[in-house]
Design a protein around this motif. Structure first.
Motif, short mmCIF file in Angstrom:
data_model
loop_
_atom_site.label_atom_id
_atom_site.label_comp_id
_atom_site.label_asym_id
_atom_site.label_seq_id
_atom_site.Cartn_x
_atom_site.Cartn_y
_atom_site.Cartn_z
N LEU A 9 0.84 -1.22 -0.14
CA LEU A 9 0.09 0.00 -0.04
C LEU A 9 0.87 1.16 0.08
O LEU A 9 0.49 2.39 -0.37
N HIS B 93 1.29 1.90 -3.84
CA HIS B 93 0.11 1.73 -4.63
C HIS B 93 -1.23 2.28 -4.08
O HIS B 93 -2.34 2.43 -4.65
N ASN B 94 -1.37 2.84 -2.61
CA ASN B 94 -2.58 2.96 -2.04
C ASN B 94 -3.25 4.52 -2.93
O ASN B 94 -4.47 3.97 -2.89
N LEU C 156 -4.94 2.67 -5.86
CA LEU C 156 -6.11 1.52 -5.50
C LEU C 156 -7.14 2.43 -4.89
O LEU C 156 -8.19 1.68 -5.01
N THR C 157 -6.78 3.26 -4.04
CA THR C 157 -8.17 4.12 -3.63
C THR C 157 -8.94 4.70 -4.85
O THR C 157 -10.15 4.58 -4.69
N ASN D 72 -11.27 -1.37 0.59
CA ASN D 72 -10.14 -2.04 1.10
C ASN D 72 -9.88 -3.49 0.49
O ASN D 72 -8.90 -3.98 0.56
N LYS E 107 -8.23 -3.36 -2.68
CA LYS E 107 -6.68 -3.28 -2.44
C LYS E 107 -6.17 -4.64 -2.03
O LYS E 107 -4.98 -4.82 -2.57
N GLN F 217 -5.77 -6.74 -5.00
CA GLN F 217 -4.85 -6.51 -5.87
C GLN F 217 -3.33 -6.92 -5.31
O GLN F 217 -2.40 -7.37 -5.86
#
Length: 672
Positions: free
Chosen positions: A194, A197-198, A201-202, A257, A260, A263
């Protein structure tokens, strides 16, 4: 029909190499490719096409990262292949609750969660976040039929993975709360993932929430400008948009989440698969799709032209509408120092994601990086003309696009600079030189594309031996050219001679038979060039008659011709001899497109096919013997002292030719 059980998966109906014979077979084939000078031997197998998952459970779709993928790679390596060309591996689009199966409209960034190996989630390594009970209930034993293929069921796969991954996510959270060591270790990896990539991804999670609400990821059908432009407005600092975005994140925290986490799992398994492949030197070629998904377009909306989409010009018909967004040339670079604008950043990120856990790359529709063909997003299909004279109001090359003042829209020629200034430098970071990728250049070849692609950058081409003789192509070959017979976009190669089209006299018929690359005298002569070989006249005559009267032998001769080239590709279906279905027919919207899949008992059926009277599968040692003999003959004919060269090469390669024949015969033997 039979359903496989745990203990009866390995069935034997025919002769195949024994474990004791396999090392000798592999060594013989590897030596032959070295003698031929063939550097790359690639099979085309898209992710969904891989056979049933490990432990005899079928998840309704293939995965290039499970145990079955390793078994497929081992089979390919046995026959000398050193890589597999995947299709785009991103998350697929959907509408009205239905998956759109084409991988060429997939996400360039979000991984396809349907490729997750579910069985791994039942093991200690993952803290058993998926119970075996649920795993068994959402999967099924592979069904063995009399067909040598099966079909991916995308809609059932979605149901399977939704149930399995929902349980996995909930158990993962519960196990963390319990302090389970495996869950805590997995969570540590998750947090590191995360950190990188957070934000992306969000954004993807928010998009999925909205797409689920509107029951489609086609944002034009949302009819809500606030949501359609949400990311653009957020990044421009719009207060209302930021508030709305934050509320969506807060109200849908668990769902976002979960995305996420999925992924993370998909990426972890891809990485682990690469670590396994690295031990064997077996390469995955990822497919850098020219387009992207609706989700990607939503995230990078400012990067694309608003009124135009990419397609393919058809001089002899109506141009193909691909509905693919086109990067705005004004958004590629910021200045003459080639600093990246939003469109350039988008493309750079695409390349990085494509190569993160893959050794090489296929560059889909290379023309789209130099001279994309534009079709009006708003035009009615009736406005597209069937024929060479097109309506420039609705379709044109980007070099023909004008600004509001009538000048060239791409006034600084940023598209012609794109490959040189962005793509090639980015590939270099991964130690990929311009001659290494598969540059998919099968297009209309407009003048600007020729000027940049061929004349300036000298980039490789794909040479389709369906339409050109290898003898001629090799004389004009450039460094890095790839050769193929068939691909993932064609009918099975074994049926090529049955194709109906325009004959030379204007009638309709099996036109392939008239094409020069398919003429029996050429094939018999190319594979046997040495005029001084004993009984060469009889050999050529007998082969010519054979190719005239046996279509499959003629196709096999074409594959032997293919193996004399330095880099080639073969589709999984042609290797296995699957002739009743086609994975995809380019330019069509067939219901069957993208669904063909390797049967779980492919080994049994491959070897049974080879042992049949007139096989459709490829006997690799047999083809390599023909190719090696052709190469030997070429060297003799190019020698100033043919008799001496013939004698030397005969002594050098006779043991190898004999071994190839030995293994070719083994593969033809029926099981006793």
């Amino acid at each position: 029909m039979r359903v496989l059980g745990i203990n009866n998966y390995q069935l034997s109906f025919q002769r195949r190499p024994t474990k004791e014979e396999e090392p000798g077979l592999k060594d013989t084939i590897d030596k032959t490719y070295k003698a031929l000078g063939t550097k790359e031997r690639i099979i085309i197998t898209h992710g969904s096409c891989f056979p049933a998952s490990e432990l005899e459970r079928n998840t309704n779709i293939g995965t290039p990262y499970g145990q079955s993928a390793k078994d497929w790679a081992k089979f390919l390596m046995l026959y000398g292949f050193n890589g597999n060309q995947l299709g785009p591996g991103g998350q697929l689009e959907f509408k009205d609750g239905k998956i759109k199966p084409s991988p060429y409209n997939a996400s360039a960034f979000a991984k396809n969660k349907l490729f997750i190996n579910l069985h791994d989630l039942t093991t200690d390594k993952y803290g058993r976040i998926l119970s075996e009970e649920t795993f068994n209930s959402v999967t099924k034993p592979p069904e063995i039929t009399d067909k040598d293929y099966e079909f991916t069921d995308f809609d059932e796969a979605v149901k399977t993975y939704d149930k399995a991954l929902s349980e996995s996510w909930n158990n993962f959270k519960a196990n963390i709360a319990k302090g389970q060591p495996e869950a805590l270790a997995l969570n540590k990896e998750f947090k590191m993932f995360l950190q990188k990539h957070n934000e992306r991804l969000t954004e993807e999670g928010v998009f999925q929430v909205l797409a689920k609400h509107y029951n489609t990821d086609e944002t034009d059908d949302w009819h809500n400008e606030t949501d359609e432009n949400l990311i653009v407005d957020v990044k421009n600092g719009d207060v209302k948009a930021i508030k709305h975005y934050n509320e969506l994140v807060k109200d849908n925290k668990n769902e976002i989440n979960k995305h996420k986490f999925e992924q993370f799992i998909a990426t972890k398994q891809i990485k682990e698969n690469k670590e396994w492949r690295d031990k064997y030197g077996f390469k995955y070629y990822n497919d850098l799709l020219v387009g992207c998904s609706k989700m990607d377009k939503w995230r990078f909306k400012d990067a694309f032209l608003k009124d135009w989409e990419m397609g393919a010009r058809e001089a002899g018909g109506i141009s193909q509408r691909w509905y693919i967004p086109v990067i705005d040339p004004k958004k590629i670079f910021k200045n003459d120092k080639y600093e990246l604008n939003i469109g350039g950043k988008f493309l750079k990120e695409k390349i990085d994601f494509a190569l993160e856990f893959n050794e090489n790359i296929r560059i889909d529709h290379a023309m789209g990086l130099i001279e994309p063909y534009l079709l009006s997003k708003h035009a009615d299909k009736k406005e597209f003309v069937n024929g060479p004279q097109k309506n420039e109001n609705v379709e044109k090359y980007i070099s023909q696009l004008k600004d509001s003042n009538g000048g060239e829209y791409d006034r600084y020629w940023d598209y012609p600079k794109l490959v040189e200034k962005l793509v090639l430098p980015e590939l270099k970071k991964y130690d990929i030189t311009p001659d290494m990728p598969v540059w998919e250049d099968l297009c209309s070849y407009p003048s600007r594309f020729v000027d940049i692609y061929e004349n300036k950058l000298h980039l490789p081409k794909i040479i389709n031996l369906d339409w050109v003789k290898a003898q001629k192509a090799l004389e004009n070959s450039r460094n890095g050219d790839w050769y193929l017979m068939g691909s993932h976009d064609n009918i099975p190669a074994m049926t090529y001679l049955e194709r109906i089209g325009d004959m030379k006299d204007g009638s309709k018929g099996e036109y392939t038979r008239e094409q020069e690359p398919w003429e029996p005298p050429y094939l018999a002569g190319y594979l046997n060039m040495d005029d001084g070989r004993e009984n060469i006249g009889t050999i050529r005559k007998e082969l010519q008659e054979l190719y005239e009267n046996n279509d499959r032998e003629r196709v096999r001769a074409k594959f032997a011709e293919l193996m004399t080239t330095p880099k080639f590709q073969i589709s999984f279906a042609d290797l296995l001899g699957i002739t009743d279905v086609s994975y995809n027919i380019g330019g069509t919207t067939r219901e069957e497109n993208w669904k063909e899949r390797i049967s779980p008992d492919y080994l049994d059926k491959y070897y049974k096919n080879l042992a049949s009277e007139n096989p459709t599968a490829l006997n690799i040692p047999e083809l390599l013997k023909k190719a090696l003999q052709a190469k030997i003959d070429m060297q003799v004919m190019n020698s100033s002292d043919r008799d001496k060269t013939r004698a030397e090469l005969s002594e050098k390669y006779k043991p190898l030719l004999d071994d190839l024949q030995k293994y070719a015969d083994i593969l033809k033997e029926p099981e006793e």
